[in-house]
Design a protein around this motif. Structure first.
Motif, PDB file in Angstrom:
ATOM      1  N   GLY A 106      47.580  54.289  33.347  1.00 41.84           N
ATOM      2  CA  GLY A 106      46.893  54.837  32.190  1.00 41.84           C
ATOM      3  C   GLY A 106      46.600  53.828  31.105  1.00 41.84           C
ATOM      4  O   GLY A 106      46.350  54.198  29.957  1.00 41.84           O
ATOM      5  N   ILE A 107      46.617  52.552  31.458  1.00 38.33           N
ATOM      6  CA  ILE A 107      46.323  51.486  30.492  1.00 38.33           C
ATOM      7  C   ILE A 107      44.928  50.958  30.785  1.00 38.33           C
ATOM      8  O   ILE A 107      44.637  50.516  31.910  1.00 38.33           O
ATOM      9  N   GLY A 108      44.057  51.004  29.786  1.00 36.23           N
ATOM     10  CA  GLY A 108      42.685  50.581  29.984  1.00 36.23           C
ATOM     11  C   GLY A 108      42.561  49.080  30.153  1.00 36.23           C
ATOM     12  O   GLY A 108      43.167  48.317  29.405  1.00 36.23           O
ATOM     13  N   VAL A 109      41.787  48.654  31.133  1.00 36.07           N
ATOM     14  CA  VAL A 109      41.517  47.226  31.345  1.00 36.07           C
ATOM     15  C   VAL A 109      40.130  46.930  30.775  1.00 36.07           C
ATOM     16  O   VAL A 109      39.112  47.341  31.342  1.00 36.07           O
ATOM     17  N   VAL A 110      40.097  46.249  29.644  1.00 35.46           N
ATOM     18  CA  VAL A 110      38.831  45.952  28.976  1.00 35.46           C
ATOM     19  C   VAL A 110      37.969  45.048  29.835  1.00 35.46           C
ATOM     20  O   VAL A 110      36.768  45.271  30.017  1.00 35.46           O
ATOM     21  N   GLU A 111      38.575  44.006  30.379  1.00 31.04           N
ATOM     22  CA  GLU A 111      37.832  43.026  31.164  1.00 31.04           C
ATOM     23  C   GLU A 111      38.825  42.153  31.916  1.00 31.04           C
ATOM     24  O   GLU A 111      39.978  41.991  31.498  1.00 31.04           O
ATOM     25  N   VAL A 112      38.386  41.603  33.032  1.00 32.33           N
ATOM     26  CA  VAL A 112      39.133  40.568  33.730  1.00 32.33           C
ATOM     27  C   VAL A 112      38.192  39.381  33.901  1.00 32.33           C
ATOM     28  O   VAL A 112      37.146  39.496  34.555  1.00 32.33           O
ATOM     29  N   LEU A 113      38.538  38.286  33.289  1.00 29.47           N
ATOM     30  CA  LEU A 113      37.770  37.057  33.422  1.00 29.47           C
ATOM     31  C   LEU A 113      38.504  36.113  34.364  1.00 29.47           C
ATOM     32  O   LEU A 113      39.739  36.072  34.377  1.00 29.47           O
ATOM     33  N   CYS A 114      37.766  35.351  35.117  1.00 30.31           N
ATOM     34  CA  CYS A 114      38.342  34.325  35.972  1.00 30.31           C
ATOM     35  C   CYS A 114      37.828  32.964  35.497  1.00 30.31           C
ATOM     36  O   CYS A 114      36.671  32.841  35.072  1.00 30.31           O
ATOM     37  N   ALA A 115      38.682  31.954  35.575  1.00 31.76           N
ATOM     38  CA  ALA A 115      38.290  30.631  35.109  1.00 31.76           C
ATOM     39  C   ALA A 115      39.044  29.572  35.890  1.00 31.76           C
ATOM     40  O   ALA A 115      40.169  29.810  36.358  1.00 31.76           O
ATOM     41  N   ASP A 116      38.403  28.412  36.025  1.00 30.10           N
ATOM     42  CA  ASP A 116      39.058  27.311  36.732  1.00 30.10           C
ATOM     43  C   ASP A 116      39.236  26.080  35.843  1.00 30.10           C
ATOM     44  O   ASP A 116      39.570  24.998  36.327  1.00 30.10           O
ATOM     45  N   GLY A 117      39.024  26.255  34.529  1.00 28.73           N
ATOM     46  CA  GLY A 117      39.136  25.134  33.599  1.00 28.73           C
ATOM     47  C   GLY A 117      37.811  24.521  33.239  1.00 28.73           C
ATOM     48  O   GLY A 117      37.686  23.873  32.195  1.00 28.73           O
ATOM     49  N   LEU A 118      36.804  24.725  34.090  1.00 28.37           N
ATOM     50  CA  LEU A 118      35.469  24.198  33.836  1.00 28.37           C
ATOM     51  C   LEU A 118      34.421  25.306  33.779  1.00 28.37           C
ATOM     52  O   LEU A 118      33.459  25.216  33.024  1.00 28.37           O
ATOM     53  N   ARG A 119      34.619  26.334  34.584  1.00 17.23           N
ATOM     54  CA  ARG A 119      33.673  27.436  34.649  1.00 17.23           C
ATOM     55  C   ARG A 119      34.422  28.767  34.602  1.00 17.23           C
ATOM     56  O   ARG A 119      35.579  28.849  35.008  1.00 17.23           O
ATOM     57  N   TRP A 120      33.727  29.790  34.107  1.00 21.71           N
ATOM     58  CA  TRP A 120      34.287  31.139  34.126  1.00 21.71           C
ATOM     59  C   TRP A 120      33.295  32.085  34.780  1.00 21.71           C
ATOM     60  O   TRP A 120      32.096  31.805  34.827  1.00 21.71           O
ATOM     61  N   TRP A 121      33.814  33.200  35.288  1.00 21.65           N
ATOM     62  CA  TRP A 121      32.958  34.216  35.887  1.00 21.65           C
ATOM     63  C   TRP A 121      33.669  35.560  35.796  1.00 21.65           C
ATOM     64  O   TRP A 121      34.902  35.628  35.751  1.00 21.65           O
ATOM     65  N   PRO A 122      32.910  36.661  35.720  1.00 18.91           N
ATOM     66  CA  PRO A 122      33.541  37.983  35.715  1.00 18.91           C
ATOM     67  C   PRO A 122      34.232  38.219  37.053  1.00 18.91           C
ATOM     68  O   PRO A 122      33.741  37.794  38.107  1.00 18.91           O
ATOM     69  N   ALA A 123      35.378  38.872  37.012  1.00 17.98           N
ATOM     70  CA  ALA A 123      36.128  39.090  38.241  1.00 17.98           C
ATOM     71  C   ALA A 123      35.335  39.897  39.260  1.00 17.98           C
ATOM     72  O   ALA A 123      35.553  39.781  40.468  1.00 17.98           O
TER      73      ALA A 123
END
Length: 319
Positions: A108-125
């Motif tokens: 019952g805890i809302g997940v606003v967003e999950v971002l993924c990153a490798d230190g140089l680039r990010w992308w939505p999960a």
């Protein structure tokens, strides 16, 4: 490892509006740039906190990782969370994201967003396996600049942070010699030890070898160890962190457990959970069952807010 982490000494909030803002905020609240980690930002709780755990190298450890984050979130009645999964392996990041969304959604805890990153680039999960990611660089971000202006040190990695409490053998030589001269003397008076810690932390000075040797012998006694915590408060904790960091670096291994546990306790009170964990690691090098260290670890794992029980209201923290 899970710990409430926040930049000590500043009640000013950071408002993140974009993914780049979030990626810039994480090193500020942790004190270092994470790698192979999952960072959780929490919202809506009476005592918001931020936490970091190691990302397991395989999917086999994901359930334990998720549980380490979910337990304190539920205990604090967190309403929403945002995750950043740091990994150079997109498939592992995607599996971690999926596990987090399912577990927190079921709770019952809302997940606003999950971002993924490798230190140089990010992308939505949610991006597919072919996502190339969006380049980012937080070094010139306003959050990073503000942190520097406020006197915060942002380390490039957890290893760099750990190095700040590493042993400095060259600095302990004189302490070892002073300990030999102290042999046979009685334990120091608890008030003397407490006054020594207060004076040096207040003035930003360090004890000489003879003072430190006497203090280290005293810390073997629980009464002296309790006495040196006399002035530990949220307001005094940052200065005491500097004092106990110096002591830990100069302590010979047989006498390290007490100072390392006290540094962990003080760092937790300062809102620096990452440093507290590094101090606990140093303590475990010589004593994995040191009682004070175990108590601090419980507080960190439970995201117990620093300053709990103080007569004066604790300083507001960013998380």
């Amino acid at each position: 490892m899970t710990a409430p982490t926040s930049p000590p000494g500043s009640p000013l909030p950071f408002t993140a509006r974009t993914p780049e803002d979030v990626l810039a905020l994480v090193p500020v609240v942790l004190g270092f740039a994470p790698r192979d980690s999952v960072v959780m930002l929490t919202f809506g709780a009476a005592q918001p906190f931020h936490a970091r755990v190691d990302l397991p190298g395989t999917g086999a450890g994901l359930a334990e990782m998720v549980a380490a984050l979910l337990e304190p979130a539920r205990w604090h009645a967190v309403m929403q969370v945002l995750f950043v999964v740091y990994s150079p392996e997109p498939s592992l990041a995607r599996h971690a994201s999926r596990a987090l969304r399912v577990a927190f959604g079921d709770a019952g805890i809302g997940v606003v967003e999950v971002l993924c990153a490798d230190g140089l680039r990010w992308w939505p999960a949610e991006a597919g396996s072919g996502a190339v990611g969006i380049p980012y660089d937080v070094s010139a971000h306003p959050f990073s600049a503000r942190a520097v202006l406020e006197g915060r040190v942002l380390h490039g990695s957890r290893e760099e942070l750990r190095a700040t409490v590493a042993a400095a053998p060259a600095l302990s030589v004189g302490v070892v010699a002073a300990l030999a001269r102290e042999c046979g003397d009685g334990l120091p008076d608890p008030d003397w030890a407490a006054d020594l810690v207060t004076r040096h932390s207040r003035d930003g000075t360090v004890p000489d070898d003879a003072e430190l040797a006497r203090l280290l012998r005293g810390l073997l006694d629980g009464v002296v160890r309790d006495a040196v915590c006399r002035d530990l408060r949220r307001a005094t904790a940052p200065a005491l962190v500097g004092f106990w960091t110096e002591v830990v670096r100069r302590s010979p291994a047989p006498l390290l457990a007490g100072p390392a546990a006290l540094l962990a306790l003080t760092a937790w009170q300062a809102g620096d959970g990452a440093l507290a964990w590094c101090a606990l690691d140093r303590c475990a090098e010589v004593d994995e069952a040191y009682p004070l260290a175990a108590l601090v670890a419980q507080a960190l794992l439970g995201a117990v807010p620093p300053g709990l029980g103080e007569a004066d209201p604790p300083v507001e923290e960013a998380g």
